[in-house]
Write a protein that holds these residues in place. Structure first.
Motif, mmCIF file in Angstrom:
data_model
loop_
_atom_site.group_PDB
_atom_site.id
_atom_site.type_symbol
_atom_site.label_atom_id
_atom_site.label_comp_id
_atom_site.label_asym_id
_atom_site.label_seq_id
_atom_site.Cartn_x
_atom_site.Cartn_y
_atom_site.Cartn_z
ATOM 1 N N ARG A 30 0.824 -1.211 0.000
ATOM 2 C CA ARG A 30 0.000 0.000 0.000
ATOM 3 C C ARG A 30 0.861 1.265 0.000
ATOM 4 N N LEU A 31 1.961 1.251 0.757
ATOM 5 C CA LEU A 31 2.853 2.415 0.778
ATOM 6 C C LEU A 31 3.434 2.689 -0.594
ATOM 7 N N ILE A 32 3.842 1.648 -1.288
ATOM 8 C CA ILE A 32 4.375 1.824 -2.643
ATOM 9 C C ILE A 32 3.319 2.460 -3.534
ATOM 10 N N ARG A 33 2.083 1.975 -3.429
ATOM 11 C CA ARG A 33 0.998 2.526 -4.250
ATOM 12 C C ARG A 33 0.733 3.987 -3.895
ATOM 13 N N PHE A 34 0.720 4.316 -2.592
ATOM 14 C CA PHE A 34 0.472 5.700 -2.170
ATOM 15 C C PHE A 34 1.589 6.626 -2.629
ATOM 16 N N PHE A 35 2.840 6.174 -2.544
ATOM 17 C CA PHE A 35 3.956 7.015 -2.991
ATOM 18 C C PHE A 35 3.900 7.243 -4.499
ATOM 19 N N LYS A 36 3.487 6.220 -5.252
ATOM 20 C CA LYS A 36 3.327 6.407 -6.697
ATOM 21 C C LYS A 36 2.240 7.434 -6.990
ATOM 22 N N GLU A 37 1.111 7.337 -6.287
ATOM 23 C CA GLU A 37 0.031 8.314 -6.471
ATOM 24 C C GLU A 37 0.502 9.715 -6.098
ATOM 25 N N TYR A 38 1.270 9.814 -5.000
ATOM 26 C CA TYR A 38 1.761 11.107 -4.545
ATOM 27 C C TYR A 38 2.717 11.717 -5.564
ATOM 28 N N SER A 39 3.595 10.886 -6.138
ATOM 29 C CA SER A 39 4.535 11.430 -7.130
ATOM 30 C C SER A 39 3.809 11.845 -8.409
ATOM 31 N N GLU A 40 2.754 11.124 -8.773
ATOM 32 C CA GLU A 40 1.966 11.527 -9.935
ATOM 33 C C GLU A 40 1.232 12.828 -9.675
ATOM 34 N N MET A 41 0.741 13.018 -8.463
ATOM 35 C CA MET A 41 0.075 14.280 -8.121
ATOM 36 C C MET A 41 1.068 15.431 -8.162
ATOM 37 N N LYS A 42 2.299 15.200 -7.728
ATOM 38 C CA LYS A 42 3.325 16.250 -7.758
ATOM 39 C C LYS A 42 3.650 16.636 -9.200
ATOM 40 N N LYS A 43 3.701 15.630 -10.093
ATOM 41 C CA LYS A 43 3.996 15.915 -11.498
ATOM 42 C C LYS A 43 2.896 16.734 -12.141
ATOM 43 N N GLU A 44 1.655 16.446 -11.748
ATOM 44 C CA GLU A 44 0.501 17.171 -12.311
ATOM 45 C C GLU A 44 0.367 18.552 -11.688
ATOM 46 N N GLY A 45 1.047 18.786 -10.581
ATOM 47 C CA GLY A 45 0.998 20.096 -9.942
ATOM 48 C C GLY A 45 -0.179 20.294 -9.015
ATOM 49 N N LYS A 46 -0.713 19.224 -8.474
ATOM 50 C CA LYS A 46 -1.866 19.338 -7.569
ATOM 51 C C LYS A 46 -1.436 19.476 -6.137
#
Length: 80
Positions: free
Chosen positions: A64-80
């Protein structure tokens, strides 16, 4: 909200490692030599389930942590 989920998952991981795995191993070692009164089965067989469940909880938390970190990095790339 995602940062909160990451924090909670890290907390679950910490608790799983220290209390469930370490504590479960200690409890199962303390049960060495004891036999259940009714079935005459060593009590270690009963208590070994606690650290096994702890290991499974750690594996699930890491996934779950790996999945959350991936989501977090994608949100950072999108600028959210």
């Amino acid at each position: 909200a995602l940062k909160d989920q990451i924090f909670i998952e890290i907390l679950v991981l910490f608790l799983s490692v220290f209390f469930i795995i370490a504590g479960g191993i200690m409890v199962s070692m303390n049960a060495a030599g004891q036999v259940s009164p009714a079935m005459q089965i060593p009590m270690q067989f009963y208590y070994i389930g606690v650290p096994i469940c702890g290991v499974l909880m750690v594996a699930y938390s890491v996934e779950r942590l790996i999945r959350f970190f991936k989501e977090y990095s994608e949100m950072k790339k999108e600028g959210k």
